[in-house]
Motif scaffolding. Structure first.
Motif, PDB file in Angstrom:
ATOM      1  N   THR A   1       0.760  -1.006   0.234  1.00  0.00           N
ATOM      2  CA  THR A   1       0.085  -0.044   0.131  1.00  0.00           C
ATOM      3  C   THR A   1       0.764   1.251   0.040  1.00  0.00           C
ATOM      4  O   THR A   1       2.092   1.178   0.248  1.00  0.00           O
ATOM      5  N   PHE A   2       0.350   2.455  -0.319  1.00  0.00           N
ATOM      6  CA  PHE A   2       1.105   3.524  -0.342  1.00  0.00           C
ATOM      7  C   PHE A   2       0.551   4.724   0.677  1.00  0.00           C
ATOM      8  O   PHE A   2      -0.551   4.734   0.866  1.00  0.00           O
ATOM      9  N   TYR A   3       1.568   5.460   1.398  1.00  0.00           N
ATOM     10  CA  TYR A   3       1.126   6.311   2.539  1.00  0.00           C
ATOM     11  C   TYR A   3       1.826   7.660   2.110  1.00  0.00           C
ATOM     12  O   TYR A   3       2.655   7.781   1.808  1.00  0.00           O
ATOM     13  N   THR A   4       0.882   8.858   2.270  1.00  0.00           N
ATOM     14  CA  THR A   4       1.245  10.264   2.135  1.00  0.00           C
ATOM     15  C   THR A   4       1.528  10.684   3.309  1.00  0.00           C
ATOM     16  O   THR A   4       0.812  10.730   4.045  1.00  0.00           O
ATOM     17  N   VAL A   5       2.880  11.029   3.372  1.00  0.00           N
ATOM     18  CA  VAL A   5       3.276  11.710   4.838  1.00  0.00           C
ATOM     19  C   VAL A   5       2.445  12.811   5.187  1.00  0.00           C
ATOM     20  O   VAL A   5       2.485  13.695   4.254  1.00  0.00           O
ATOM     21  N   LYS A   6       2.173  13.186   6.188  1.00  0.00           N
ATOM     22  CA  LYS A   6       1.585  14.471   6.858  1.00  0.00           C
ATOM     23  C   LYS A   6       2.434  14.906   7.721  1.00  0.00           C
ATOM     24  O   LYS A   6       3.405  14.325   8.489  1.00  0.00           O
TER      25      LYS A   6
END
Length: 148
Positions: free
Chosen positions: A97-102
């Protein structure tokens, strides 16, 4: 095949996105050169073209893991709003899966969120090498691979 969205303003700056100095052919060449310098193997098996701020990546004969790393490496460049995937893998494997850093995220916090264990952060770090040189060097808008 699919389209992966990225934060256009985040990432390594390979050309001037404000003035738009580079034409699509120049952007494509710079993106391919960036990919070749990334330290990822078999980047010669893929082709990268920039069309209207999106990168189109095509090729075949690579692993699922390498495909995902290439998509992330290409997408985490300032000026790229999305990556269109036209890569055929040699052998199918489980997709990450992919995660966008906050803002305020750390690899430990991301690990706690996705795995339920903050100590699994190194798994995320290793899955994103060589794009990450240190577990402490992530930035808002960056997209990371999250292995199963």
């Amino acid at each position: 095949m699919g389209l992966f969205n990225f934060v256009k303003e985040a990432g390594e700056k390979l050309w001037d996105t404000v003035t738009g100095n580079a034409d699509a052919a120049d952007q494509s060449a710079k993106l391919k050169e960036h990919l070749n310098k990334s330290g990822l193997p078999d980047t010669d098996k893929v082709d990268v073209k920039v069309v209207d701020g999106k990168a189109v990546v095509s090729g075949d004969g690579i692993s699922q893991e390498l495909k995902e790393k290439i998509l992330v490496a290409v997408g985490n460049v300032a000026g790229i709003s999305g990556v269109e995937d036209h890569i055929t893998v040699a052998q199918s494997a489980g997709e990450s899966t992919f995660y966008t850093v906050k803002k305020g995220d750390t690899l430990s916090a991301i690990s706690k969120e996705v795995y339920g264990d903050a100590n699994q952060y190194n798994k995320i770090f290793e899955a994103n090498k060589p794009m990450l040189s240190s577990p402490d060097k992530i930035y808002p808008g960056q997209v990371l691979r999250i292995p199963q």
